[in-house]
Write a protein that holds these residues in place. Structure first.
Motif, PDB file in Angstrom:
ATOM      1  N   ARG A 158       4.464   1.464   6.699  1.00 54.52           N
ATOM      2  CA  ARG A 158       4.492   0.009   6.499  1.00 54.52           C
ATOM      3  C   ARG A 158       5.628  -0.371   5.554  1.00 54.52           C
ATOM      4  NH1 ARG A 158      -0.627  -0.605   5.482  1.00 54.52           N
ATOM      5  NH2 ARG A 158      -1.142  -1.135   7.613  1.00 54.52           N
ATOM      6  N   VAL A 159       5.790   0.402   4.471  1.00 53.30           N
ATOM      7  CA  VAL A 159       6.909   0.224   3.536  1.00 53.30           C
ATOM      8  C   VAL A 159       7.446   1.611   3.199  1.00 53.30           C
ATOM      9  CG1 VAL A 159       5.990  -1.908   2.545  1.00 53.30           C
ATOM     10  CG2 VAL A 159       5.410   0.288   1.500  1.00 53.30           C
ATOM     11  N   ARG A 160       8.684   1.663   2.758  1.00 51.06           N
ATOM     12  CA  ARG A 160       9.266   2.949   2.360  1.00 51.06           C
ATOM     13  C   ARG A 160       9.119   3.118   0.853  1.00 51.06           C
ATOM     14  NH1 ARG A 160      12.049   6.503   4.514  1.00 51.06           N
ATOM     15  NH2 ARG A 160      12.547   5.259   6.347  1.00 51.06           N
ATOM     16  N   CYS A 161       8.396   4.174   0.457  1.00 54.54           N
ATOM     17  CA  CYS A 161       8.259   4.479  -0.962  1.00 54.54           C
ATOM     18  C   CYS A 161       9.598   4.962  -1.505  1.00 54.54           C
ATOM     19  CB  CYS A 161       7.184   5.548  -1.178  1.00 54.54           C
ATOM     20  SG  CYS A 161       5.546   5.041  -0.577  1.00 54.54           S
ATOM     21  N   GLY A 162       9.895   4.608  -2.748  1.00 57.93           N
ATOM     22  CA  GLY A 162      11.201   4.890  -3.306  1.00 57.93           C
ATOM     23  C   GLY A 162      11.535   6.364  -3.432  1.00 57.93           C
ATOM     24  N   TYR A 163      10.516   7.228  -3.501  1.00 53.17           N
ATOM     25  CA  TYR A 163      10.763   8.661  -3.671  1.00 53.17           C
ATOM     26  C   TYR A 163      10.841   9.406  -2.352  1.00 53.17           C
ATOM     27  CZ  TYR A 163       5.783   9.216  -2.627  1.00 53.17           C
ATOM     28  OH  TYR A 163       4.560   9.185  -2.008  1.00 53.17           O
ATOM     29  N   CYS A 164      10.522   8.753  -1.239  1.00 56.96           N
ATOM     30  CA  CYS A 164      10.292   9.459   0.025  1.00 56.96           C
ATOM     31  C   CYS A 164      11.599   9.823   0.724  1.00 56.96           C
ATOM     32  CB  CYS A 164       9.440   8.596   0.947  1.00 56.96           C
ATOM     33  SG  CYS A 164       9.075   9.407   2.529  1.00 56.96           S
ATOM     34  N   ASP A 165      11.681  11.098   1.130  1.00 56.40           N
ATOM     35  CA  ASP A 165      12.818  11.598   1.891  1.00 56.40           C
ATOM     36  C   ASP A 165      12.365  12.110   3.262  1.00 56.40           C
ATOM     37  OD1 ASP A 165      15.614  12.315   2.109  1.00 56.40           O
ATOM     38  OD2 ASP A 165      15.004  14.403   1.903  1.00 56.40           O
ATOM     39  N   PHE A 166      11.145  11.767   3.669  1.00 55.44           N
ATOM     40  CA  PHE A 166      10.638  12.220   4.966  1.00 55.44           C
ATOM     41  C   PHE A 166      11.275  11.422   6.093  1.00 55.44           C
ATOM     42  CE2 PHE A 166       6.407  13.352   2.721  1.00 55.44           C
ATOM     43  CZ  PHE A 166       6.969  14.503   2.222  1.00 55.44           C
ATOM     44  N   ASN A 167      11.158  11.956   7.300  1.00 56.82           N
ATOM     45  CA  ASN A 167      11.729  11.293   8.468  1.00 56.82           C
ATOM     46  C   ASN A 167      10.770  10.193   8.933  1.00 56.82           C
ATOM     47  OD1 ASN A 167      13.786  11.049  10.503  1.00 56.82           O
ATOM     48  ND2 ASN A 167      12.310  11.888  11.951  1.00 56.82           N
ATOM     49  N   THR A 168      10.821   9.060   8.255  1.00 57.43           N
ATOM     50  CA  THR A 168       9.926   7.948   8.556  1.00 57.43           C
ATOM     51  C   THR A 168      10.721   6.649   8.645  1.00 57.43           C
ATOM     52  OG1 THR A 168       9.457   7.491   6.218  1.00 57.43           O
ATOM     53  CG2 THR A 168       8.042   9.087   7.336  1.00 57.43           C
ATOM     54  N   TYR A 169      10.109   5.661   9.291  1.00 60.33           N
ATOM     55  CA  TYR A 169      10.814   4.417   9.600  1.00 60.33           C
ATOM     56  C   TYR A 169       9.864   3.240   9.462  1.00 60.33           C
ATOM     57  CZ  TYR A 169      14.027   7.813  11.530  1.00 60.33           C
ATOM     58  OH  TYR A 169      14.861   8.886  11.661  1.00 60.33           O
ATOM     59  N   THR A 170      10.356   2.172   8.844  1.00 52.73           N
ATOM     60  CA  THR A 170       9.613   0.918   8.811  1.00 52.73           C
ATOM     61  C   THR A 170       9.972   0.098  10.058  1.00 52.73           C
ATOM     62  OG1 THR A 170      11.361  -0.180   7.557  1.00 52.73           O
ATOM     63  CG2 THR A 170       9.642   0.939   6.294  1.00 52.73           C
ATOM     64  N   ALA A 171       9.268  -1.009  10.234  1.00 50.34           N
ATOM     65  CA  ALA A 171       9.440  -1.797  11.462  1.00 50.34           C
ATOM     66  C   ALA A 171      10.875  -2.270  11.654  1.00 50.34           C
ATOM     67  CB  ALA A 171       8.481  -2.990  11.431  1.00 50.34           C
ATOM     68  N   THR A 172      11.604  -2.520  10.564  1.00 49.35           N
ATOM     69  CA  THR A 172      12.970  -3.041  10.689  1.00 49.35           C
ATOM     70  C   THR A 172      13.991  -1.950  11.028  1.00 49.35           C
ATOM     71  OG1 THR A 172      13.341  -2.785   8.312  1.00 49.35           O
ATOM     72  CG2 THR A 172      12.478  -4.910   9.071  1.00 49.35           C
ATOM     73  N   GLU A 173      13.560  -0.688  11.045  1.00 47.46           N
ATOM     74  CA  GLU A 173      14.485   0.420  11.269  1.00 47.46           C
ATOM     75  C   GLU A 173      14.320   1.076  12.639  1.00 47.46           C
ATOM     76  OE1 GLU A 173      14.675   2.014   6.640  1.00 47.46           O
ATOM     77  OE2 GLU A 173      13.047   2.680   7.954  1.00 47.46           O
ATOM     78  N   LEU A 174      13.570   0.441  13.544  1.00 46.34           N
ATOM     79  CA  LEU A 174      13.178   1.120  14.778  1.00 46.34           C
ATOM     80  C   LEU A 174      14.113   0.877  15.966  1.00 46.34           C
ATOM     81  CD1 LEU A 174       9.288   0.758  14.668  1.00 46.34           C
ATOM     82  CD2 LEU A 174      10.683   2.772  14.193  1.00 46.34           C
ATOM     83  N   ARG A 175      15.103  -0.004  15.822  1.00 48.16           N
ATOM     84  CA  ARG A 175      16.088  -0.252  16.892  1.00 48.16           C
ATOM     85  C   ARG A 175      15.417  -0.566  18.233  1.00 48.16           C
ATOM     86  NH1 ARG A 175      19.785   5.090  16.232  1.00 48.16           N
ATOM     87  NH2 ARG A 175      20.119   5.021  13.995  1.00 48.16           N
ATOM     88  N   GLY A 176      14.419  -1.425  18.179  1.00 48.59           N
ATOM     89  CA  GLY A 176      13.782  -1.869  19.412  1.00 48.59           C
ATOM     90  C   GLY A 176      12.658  -1.003  19.909  1.00 48.59           C
ATOM     91  N   VAL A 177      12.461   0.185  19.324  1.00 53.11           N
ATOM     92  CA  VAL A 177      11.345   1.051  19.718  1.00 53.11           C
ATOM     93  C   VAL A 177      10.041   0.433  19.233  1.00 53.11           C
ATOM     94  CG1 VAL A 177      10.296   3.323  19.407  1.00 53.11           C
ATOM     95  CG2 VAL A 177      12.766   3.116  19.690  1.00 53.11           C
ATOM     96  N   LYS A 178       9.008   0.510  20.053  1.00 50.87           N
ATOM     97  CA  LYS A 178       7.716  -0.069  19.701  1.00 50.87           C
ATOM     98  C   LYS A 178       6.747   1.023  19.267  1.00 50.87           C
ATOM     99  CE  LYS A 178       8.100  -3.854  23.056  1.00 50.87           C
ATOM    100  NZ  LYS A 178       7.473  -4.459  24.262  1.00 50.87           N
ATOM    101  N   GLN A 179       6.083   0.789  18.143  1.00 50.52           N
ATOM    102  CA  GLN A 179       5.052   1.731  17.715  1.00 50.52           C
ATOM    103  C   GLN A 179       3.968   1.879  18.777  1.00 50.52           C
ATOM    104  OE1 GLN A 179       3.453   0.960  13.819  1.00 50.52           O
ATOM    105  NE2 GLN A 179       5.460   0.629  12.882  1.00 50.52           N
ATOM    106  N   SER A 180       3.693   0.797  19.483  1.00 48.27           N
ATOM    107  CA  SER A 180       2.620   0.823  20.481  1.00 48.27           C
ATOM    108  C   SER A 180       2.923   1.753  21.647  1.00 48.27           C
ATOM    109  CB  SER A 180       2.356  -0.590  21.000  1.00 48.27           C
ATOM    110  OG  SER A 180       3.538  -1.149  21.564  1.00 48.27           O
ATOM    111  N   ASP A 181       4.204   2.136  21.823  1.00 44.95           N
ATOM    112  CA  ASP A 181       4.572   3.042  22.916  1.00 44.95           C
ATOM    113  C   ASP A 181       4.589   4.506  22.480  1.00 44.95           C
ATOM    114  OD1 ASP A 181       4.984   0.867  24.592  1.00 44.95           O
ATOM    115  OD2 ASP A 181       7.136   0.747  24.140  1.00 44.95           O
ATOM    116  N   TYR A 182       4.423   4.740  21.193  1.00 41.11           N
ATOM    117  CA  TYR A 182       4.697   6.084  20.693  1.00 41.11           C
ATOM    118  C   TYR A 182       3.719   7.130  21.221  1.00 41.11           C
ATOM    119  CZ  TYR A 182       5.535  10.048  17.728  1.00 41.11           C
ATOM    120  OH  TYR A 182       5.791  11.325  17.294  1.00 41.11           O
ATOM    121  N   ALA A 183       2.451   6.810  21.288  1.00 43.17           N
ATOM    122  CA  ALA A 183       1.466   7.805  21.742  1.00 43.17           C
ATOM    123  C   ALA A 183       1.812   8.313  23.137  1.00 43.17           C
ATOM    124  CB  ALA A 183       0.063   7.212  21.720  1.00 43.17           C
ATOM    125  N   SER A 184       2.241   7.414  24.014  1.00 42.51           N
ATOM    126  CA  SER A 184       2.619   7.832  25.370  1.00 42.51           C
ATOM    127  C   SER A 184       3.805   8.783  25.342  1.00 42.51           C
ATOM    128  CB  SER A 184       2.953   6.606  26.228  1.00 42.51           C
ATOM    129  OG  SER A 184       1.824   5.780  26.389  1.00 42.51           O
TER     130      SER A 184
END
Length: 407
Positions: free
Chosen positions: A40-66
């Motif tokens: 939901r938000v990026r923690c300031g210490y985090c270096d993991f491969n994670t993305y908030t909604a504004t960083e997804l380049r059009g990819v939808k979270q709702s499609d990810y499971a498929s």
């Protein structure tokens, strides 16, 4: 977002593995890791491969499971075509990111695909990570009904000021609620803590440990905060806005954790992990430390089969393009030589309480044993009995022990 990918050879588009990956496979456990790269938000210490909604380049979270299901199905074919034997998953782990940002039915669908392709062994450990503010009672009950057995909550701290520095969004008072809901659903519970946050005092850390112990989890992890280059936290420290704790204070934090957890009935089984008993150790993480086999699903996920290691493309958009096109999402891979595998074996197995057989070390490694006992880094009685086991001081200096055993 995480740093650059490892250096390695290009991975083939069909994902097929070299013949060596199958050697000895029947004797190794098989696990599945499913990466959910959303926060939901990026923690300031985090270096993991994670993305908030504004960083997804059009990819939808709702499609990810498929998309993840497509990789699981392809993985089953790849392992069969590469000559790997059929093995049920003995552990399944959903990590992130925050897996529980997805609806519970999406996680259940991903787990069902693992069951359909490989099967899930009787008594398997099936875990998801979760933030305390990302689940409710119904959500946890749904997971338990789908076959999850365990949840690992990212508690991090019980001190609001420390949580604010880490940019964690949950209220510490939410932790007892989610633990109770998980218990009511029949799930085992782990709590993850972080020590060494800028500005955190030993009293703060004691308060967090006591709050965590009061919830009576089956398992606790306590990780030292690492300031990773490229993170907001690293920039704040560089600008002098925050001060990083020194190594002596970090050692004090760790020693306090071990003292309080031992007094509460928890035993360490890996440098950063404690459990109430052997049955509640993280079997999935133990598989990593024992160099077993696992398939990592999702953007940036890493996999390992018999000394062959590979990693997927990092961004969810690139990942979606690959799996929807029927191509392997693997970006690169490496086949470990014997010398590298031996160093990794010592590096990983020395971190766990069961240790390493002295007889399995190189002549130079065996030569170092007496000095390590004298320096108080390994247990003398255990070494005489044939096993390298770290003392408390050795756990604090684990990297130095490994260097001496492998140089």
């Amino acid at each position: 977002m995480a740093g650059p990918q490892p250096l390695g050879d290009p991975a083939p588009a069909d994902g097929l593995l070299p013949a060596g990956a199958a050697v000895g496979a029947p004797e190794r456990d098989f696990g599945v890791y499913l990466h959910v790269p959303f926060c939901r938000v990026r923690c300031g210490y985090c270096d993991f491969n994670t993305y908030t909604a504004t960083e997804l380049r059009g990819v939808k979270q709702s499609d990810y499971a498929s998309q993840a299901v497509l990789e699981v199905e392809a993985a089953g074919r790849i392992l069969t075509d590469s000559g790997l034997p059929a093995r049920e998953a003995s552990t399944v782990f959903f990590g992130g990111g925050t897996p529980t940002l997805l609806p519970a039915e999406h996680l259940a669908r991903m787990l069902a695909s693992v069951r359909s392709v490989w099967g899930i062994a009787a008594g398997a450990e099936v875990t998801t990570e979760a933030n305390p503010d990302s689940v409710d009672e119904a959500y946890l009950a749904h997971l338990a009904g789908a076959g999850f057995t365990r949840v690992s909550f990212g508690m991090q701290s019980a001190v609001p000021r420390v949580l604010a520095t880490l940019e964690r969004t949950h209220d510490p008072e939410r932790v007892p609620l989610v633990v109770r809901w998980a218990r009511d659903a029949g799930l085992d519970v782990s709590l993850d803590l972080i020590y060494g946050t800028p500005g955190e005092t030993l009293a703060d850390w004691r308060a967090s440990l006591e709050h965590a112990i009061a919830q009576a989890p089956d398992h606790l992890s306590a990780y030292s905060l690492i300031v990773e280059e490229g993170t907001k936290l690293a920039r704040q420290i560089r600008r002098g806005e925050l001060v990083q704790p020194d190594e002596d204070l970090q050692a004090d934090f760790y020693e306090l954790a071990d003292e309080l957890l031992a007094a509460a009935g928890y035993s360490w089984y890996e440098v950063s992990n404690w459990a109430t008993d052997d049955a509640h150790r993280s079997r999935h993480n133990l598989a990593y430390w024992r160099s077993q086999d696992w398939w990592g699903v999702g953007p940036g996920a890493h996999s390992h089969m018999g000394g062959v290691r590979w990693w997927n493309v990092k961004h969810p958009a690139a990942y979606a393009d690959r799996v929807l096109s029927g191509l392997s999402p693997a970006a690169g891979r490496e086949t470990l030589d014997d010398a590298t595998r031996e160093v990794e074996r010592v590096l990983l197995r020395s971190r766990i309480r069961e240790g390493i057989a002295v007889a399995s070390l190189s002549p130079q490694g065996r030569h170092e044993v007496a000095g390590l006992i004298a320096d108080g880094l390994i247990d003398g009685a255990a070494a005489i009995g044939g096993s390298i086991e770290l003392t408390l001081r050795g756990r604090l200096l684990a990297d130095a022990v490994v260097r001496r055993l492998t140089d």
